[in-house]
Design a protein around this motif. Sequence first.
Motif, PDB file in Angstrom:
ATOM      1  N   ALA A  81      18.427  39.594  35.204  1.00 47.68           N
ATOM      2  CA  ALA A  81      17.764  40.874  35.434  1.00 47.68           C
ATOM      3  C   ALA A  81      16.632  41.044  34.437  1.00 47.68           C
ATOM      4  O   ALA A  81      16.629  40.435  33.369  1.00 47.68           O
ATOM      5  CB  ALA A  81      18.777  42.010  35.285  1.00 47.68           C
ATOM      6  N   GLU A  82      15.673  41.886  34.795  1.00 53.91           N
ATOM      7  CA  GLU A  82      14.507  42.125  33.940  1.00 53.91           C
ATOM      8  C   GLU A  82      14.886  42.611  32.546  1.00 53.91           C
ATOM      9  O   GLU A  82      14.234  42.264  31.567  1.00 53.91           O
ATOM     10  CB  GLU A  82      13.567  43.137  34.600  1.00 53.91           C
ATOM     11  N   ASP A  83      15.955  43.389  32.456  1.00 51.32           N
ATOM     12  CA  ASP A  83      16.359  43.904  31.139  1.00 51.32           C
ATOM     13  C   ASP A  83      17.079  42.854  30.296  1.00 51.32           C
ATOM     14  O   ASP A  83      17.342  43.074  29.118  1.00 51.32           O
ATOM     15  CB  ASP A  83      17.205  45.164  31.278  1.00 51.32           C
ATOM     16  N   GLY A  84      17.422  41.722  30.904  1.00 48.82           N
ATOM     17  CA  GLY A  84      18.074  40.632  30.191  1.00 48.82           C
ATOM     18  C   GLY A  84      19.557  40.821  29.965  1.00 48.82           C
ATOM     19  O   GLY A  84      20.220  39.945  29.417  1.00 48.82           O
ATOM     20  N   ASN A  85      20.115  41.937  30.418  1.00 53.98           N
ATOM     21  CA  ASN A  85      21.515  42.247  30.137  1.00 53.98           C
ATOM     22  C   ASN A  85      22.486  41.889  31.247  1.00 53.98           C
ATOM     23  O   ASN A  85      23.686  42.126  31.106  1.00 53.98           O
ATOM     24  CB  ASN A  85      21.665  43.731  29.807  1.00 53.98           C
ATOM     25  N   SER A  86      21.987  41.349  32.359  1.00 56.21           N
ATOM     26  CA  SER A  86      22.871  41.003  33.465  1.00 56.21           C
ATOM     27  C   SER A  86      22.293  39.844  34.270  1.00 56.21           C
ATOM     28  O   SER A  86      21.121  39.496  34.130  1.00 56.21           O
ATOM     29  CB  SER A  86      23.090  42.218  34.377  1.00 56.21           C
ATOM     30  N   ILE A  87      23.179  39.253  35.098  1.00 59.99           N
ATOM     31  CA  ILE A  87      22.746  38.238  36.061  1.00 59.99           C
ATOM     32  C   ILE A  87      23.104  38.745  37.451  1.00 59.99           C
ATOM     33  O   ILE A  87      24.011  39.571  37.616  1.00 59.99           O
ATOM     34  CB  ILE A  87      23.371  36.851  35.777  1.00 59.99           C
ATOM     35  N   TRP A  88      22.374  38.259  38.443  1.00 61.18           N
ATOM     36  CA  TRP A  88      22.499  38.772  39.798  1.00 61.18           C
ATOM     37  C   TRP A  88      22.411  37.626  40.801  1.00 61.18           C
ATOM     38  O   TRP A  88      21.693  36.649  40.585  1.00 61.18           O
ATOM     39  CB  TRP A  88      21.374  39.761  40.052  1.00 61.18           C
ATOM     40  N   LYS A  89      23.170  37.763  41.899  1.00 63.05           N
ATOM     41  CA  LYS A  89      23.073  36.795  42.993  1.00 63.05           C
ATOM     42  C   LYS A  89      23.388  37.502  44.304  1.00 63.05           C
ATOM     43  O   LYS A  89      24.248  38.380  44.367  1.00 63.05           O
ATOM     44  CB  LYS A  89      24.052  35.634  42.795  1.00 63.05           C
ATOM     45  N   ALA A  90      22.682  37.096  45.360  1.00 62.44           N
ATOM     46  CA  ALA A  90      22.932  37.594  46.710  1.00 62.44           C
ATOM     47  C   ALA A  90      23.691  36.513  47.474  1.00 62.44           C
ATOM     48  O   ALA A  90      23.202  35.392  47.615  1.00 62.44           O
ATOM     49  CB  ALA A  90      21.620  37.903  47.414  1.00 62.44           C
ATOM     50  N   PHE A  91      24.880  36.840  47.925  1.00 64.00           N
ATOM     51  CA  PHE A  91      25.683  35.934  48.743  1.00 64.00           C
ATOM     52  C   PHE A  91      25.566  36.363  50.200  1.00 64.00           C
ATOM     53  O   PHE A  91      25.574  37.563  50.500  1.00 64.00           O
ATOM     54  CB  PHE A  91      27.155  35.993  48.333  1.00 64.00           C
ATOM     55  N   ARG A  92      25.453  35.399  51.098  1.00 61.58           N
ATOM     56  CA  ARG A  92      25.398  35.665  52.531  1.00 61.58           C
ATOM     57  C   ARG A  92      26.461  34.821  53.218  1.00 61.58           C
ATOM     58  O   ARG A  92      26.600  33.634  52.923  1.00 61.58           O
ATOM     59  CB  ARG A  92      24.024  35.306  53.114  1.00 61.58           C
TER      60      ARG A  92
END
Length: 105
Positions: free
Chosen positions: A24-35
């Motif tokens: 994430a832009e704030d550097g405090n998290s990670i993100w993923k989109a699962f389909r």
Amino acid sequence: MAAERLDEATIADNLHKMEGWVRAEDGNSIWKAFRFKNFVEAFGFMTECAIVAEKLNHHPEWFNVYNRVDVTLTTHDAGGLSELDFKLATRMDKAAAGRMPDHLK
């Protein structure tokens, strides 16, 4: 024992090894989109991940609509990313592997 926030080099090294996860832009998290193929596959994924999350005592922020599950991982107590985030992300990738359509793998 509280989880400790990871340093930048460790975060970068972990992310480099993982497919589809972004910081994430704030550097405090990670993100993923699962389909997935359908809602049942998405819900099965969430159920499997919920059991893992409970065992780790580390719970995702997620959003589900039909075949889509968007996941954000962070360690609130550590004020950013910890080893728990990457452990859960790895387990989520494994849970998703058999459920995703071939064109999304």
